[in-house]
Design a protein around this motif. Structure first.
Motif, mmCIF file in Angstrom:
data_model
loop_
_atom_site.group_PDB
_atom_site.id
_atom_site.type_symbol
_atom_site.label_atom_id
_atom_site.label_comp_id
_atom_site.label_asym_id
_atom_site.label_seq_id
_atom_site.Cartn_x
_atom_site.Cartn_y
_atom_site.Cartn_z
ATOM 1 N N ASP A 86 0.835 -1.196 0.000
ATOM 2 C CA ASP A 86 0.000 0.000 0.000
ATOM 3 C C ASP A 86 0.874 1.253 0.000
ATOM 4 O OD1 ASP A 86 -2.439 -1.393 0.045
ATOM 5 O OD2 ASP A 86 -2.272 -1.700 2.203
ATOM 6 N N LEU A 87 0.262 2.382 -0.339
ATOM 7 C CA LEU A 87 1.008 3.638 -0.435
ATOM 8 C C LEU A 87 1.669 4.001 0.885
ATOM 9 C CD1 LEU A 87 1.795 6.148 -2.063
ATOM 10 C CD2 LEU A 87 -0.361 7.197 -1.362
ATOM 11 N N SER A 88 0.977 3.785 1.999
ATOM 12 C CA SER A 88 1.540 4.157 3.302
ATOM 13 C C SER A 88 2.837 3.395 3.584
ATOM 14 C CB SER A 88 0.526 3.893 4.416
ATOM 15 O OG SER A 88 0.139 2.533 4.426
ATOM 16 N N LEU B 236 5.628 4.782 1.256
ATOM 17 C CA LEU B 236 6.170 6.058 1.732
ATOM 18 C C LEU B 236 7.047 5.854 2.963
ATOM 19 C CD1 LEU B 236 3.139 8.479 1.256
ATOM 20 C CD2 LEU B 236 5.227 8.309 -0.122
ATOM 21 N N THR C 72 -2.657 -5.705 -1.817
ATOM 22 C CA THR C 72 -3.063 -4.298 -1.825
ATOM 23 C C THR C 72 -4.551 -4.240 -1.484
ATOM 24 O OG1 THR C 72 -3.492 -4.344 -4.213
ATOM 25 C CG2 THR C 72 -1.309 -3.656 -3.509
ATOM 26 N N GLU D 44 -5.247 2.040 -4.282
ATOM 27 C CA GLU D 44 -4.102 2.922 -4.101
ATOM 28 C C GLU D 44 -2.841 2.147 -3.728
ATOM 29 O OE1 GLU D 44 -5.200 6.050 -1.468
ATOM 30 O OE2 GLU D 44 -6.897 6.682 -2.693
ATOM 31 N N LEU E 253 0.596 -0.217 -4.913
ATOM 32 C CA LEU E 253 1.610 -0.181 -5.971
ATOM 33 C C LEU E 253 2.541 -1.368 -5.817
ATOM 34 C CD1 LEU E 253 4.148 1.023 -4.212
ATOM 35 C CD2 LEU E 253 3.076 3.203 -4.713
ATOM 36 N N ILE F 56 1.825 1.177 -10.776
ATOM 37 C CA ILE F 56 0.645 1.668 -10.069
ATOM 38 C C ILE F 56 -0.502 0.662 -10.218
ATOM 39 C CG2 ILE F 56 -0.998 3.574 -9.916
ATOM 40 C CD1 ILE F 56 1.825 4.300 -9.082
ATOM 41 N N SER G 66 -6.334 2.044 -10.407
ATOM 42 C CA SER G 66 -6.154 3.406 -9.905
ATOM 43 C C SER G 66 -6.419 4.444 -11.001
ATOM 44 C CB SER G 66 -4.734 3.585 -9.360
ATOM 45 O OG SER G 66 -3.789 3.469 -10.402
ATOM 46 N N TYR H 274 -3.752 9.501 -9.149
ATOM 47 C CA TYR H 274 -2.974 8.746 -8.171
ATOM 48 C C TYR H 274 -1.538 8.540 -8.658
ATOM 49 C CZ TYR H 274 -1.432 4.895 -5.209
ATOM 50 O OH TYR H 274 -0.719 4.109 -4.351
ATOM 51 N N LYS H 275 -1.388 8.206 -9.941
ATOM 52 C CA LYS H 275 -0.046 8.071 -10.505
ATOM 53 C C LYS H 275 0.716 9.386 -10.374
ATOM 54 C CE LYS H 275 2.472 7.179 -14.801
ATOM 55 N NZ LYS H 275 2.383 6.786 -16.226
ATOM 56 N N VAL I 50 1.883 9.908 -6.778
ATOM 57 C CA VAL I 50 3.049 9.088 -6.431
ATOM 58 C C VAL I 50 4.321 9.723 -6.995
ATOM 59 C CG1 VAL I 50 4.185 6.857 -6.787
ATOM 60 C CG2 VAL I 50 1.735 6.941 -6.228
#
Length: 232
Positions: free
Chosen positions: A22-24, A27, A100, A104, A106, A196, A200, A204-205, A208
């Motif tokens: 996931d995005l979190s 990051l 995922t 959102e 990746l 991605i 999505s 969103y892309k 990122v």
């Protein structure tokens, strides 16, 4: 530090591997420049780090006069941490679905060679990379002359994972490991390309790409082609 263990099965360095997240979590990887490694007994598979039935029967015989022998194996699982990657030349629809939780997510694309190079040499504990073998736990034998072998075998029901693992045994470091730990990595070596989530949206892309730029990274970002337009 990465250590080559000749007893552990390792794919060719050019083998493509993936990590779906996931995005979190992505990051967190970029911000901390550290890769999360989960404690082995915290995985969903309750057999993680255990032995097949034929091996267990042999271990029981060995431990008849030494009751602590099996207990050591059980406690050992709490001191082994793992980062799992998926071997595949292409994207996996199943992996998108499993790892995922929403649109959102990746995927990081890398290679075995990149994983080896990304592991920091100054890390004060050994890191090994090995490919998981899938066997029949009722019939097949798992060798126990290497402390990493229990973590490199899984039941055939999990063959779809096609897993390769970064593994560390922290038994001698006397650390308190809760869910796992983070290990320093060279992010630019670790990541070759970002994909991605197939469902999505374009915003969103772009998000990122913007977030990576703000953090000083410039990886190639592509939209998954699993949702590409049909040609008829």
């Amino acid at each position: 530090m990465y250590v080559c263990n000749e007893e552990i099965k390792l794919p060719h360095k050019d083998t493509i591997v993936w990590k779906y997240l996931d995005l979190s979590k992505f990051l967190d990887l970029l911000l901390c420049r550290q890769l999360f490694m989960s404690r082995s007994d915290k995985f969903e598979d309750q057999y993680e780090g255990t032995f097949s039935e034929p091996t267990y029967e042999e271990l029981k015989k060995i431990s008849e006069n030494n009751p602590k022998f099996l207990d050591n194996y059980k406690s050992h699982r709490k001191n082994v941490v793992i980062s799992s990657w998926h071997i595949n030349e292409y994207e996996s629809y199943a992996m998108w679905q499993i790892f995922t939780k929403n649109q959102e997510g990746l995927a990081i694309q890398s290679t075995i060679g990149r994983l080896q190079e990304a592991l920091k040499p100054e890390t004060n504990y050994e890191q090994h990379i090995g490919e998981v073998e899938y066997i029949d736990y009722k019939k097949e034998y798992i060798p126990f002359d290497n402390n990493f072998f229990p973590f490199l075998f899984k039941r055939k029901s999990f063959q779809y994972e096609r897993e390769v693992r970064i593994i560390s045994d922290l038994s001698s470091h006397k650390l308190t490991i809760n869910e796992g730990l983070k290990t320093a990595v060279d992010i630019n070596q670790l990541i070759e390309k970002i994909y991605i989530h197939p469902k999505s949206q374009n915003w969103y892309k772009n998000l990122v790409i913007q977030l990576m730029a703000q953090l000083g990274f410039d990886f190639s970002v592509e939209k998954s082609d699993l949702e590409s337009d049909i040609l008829i």
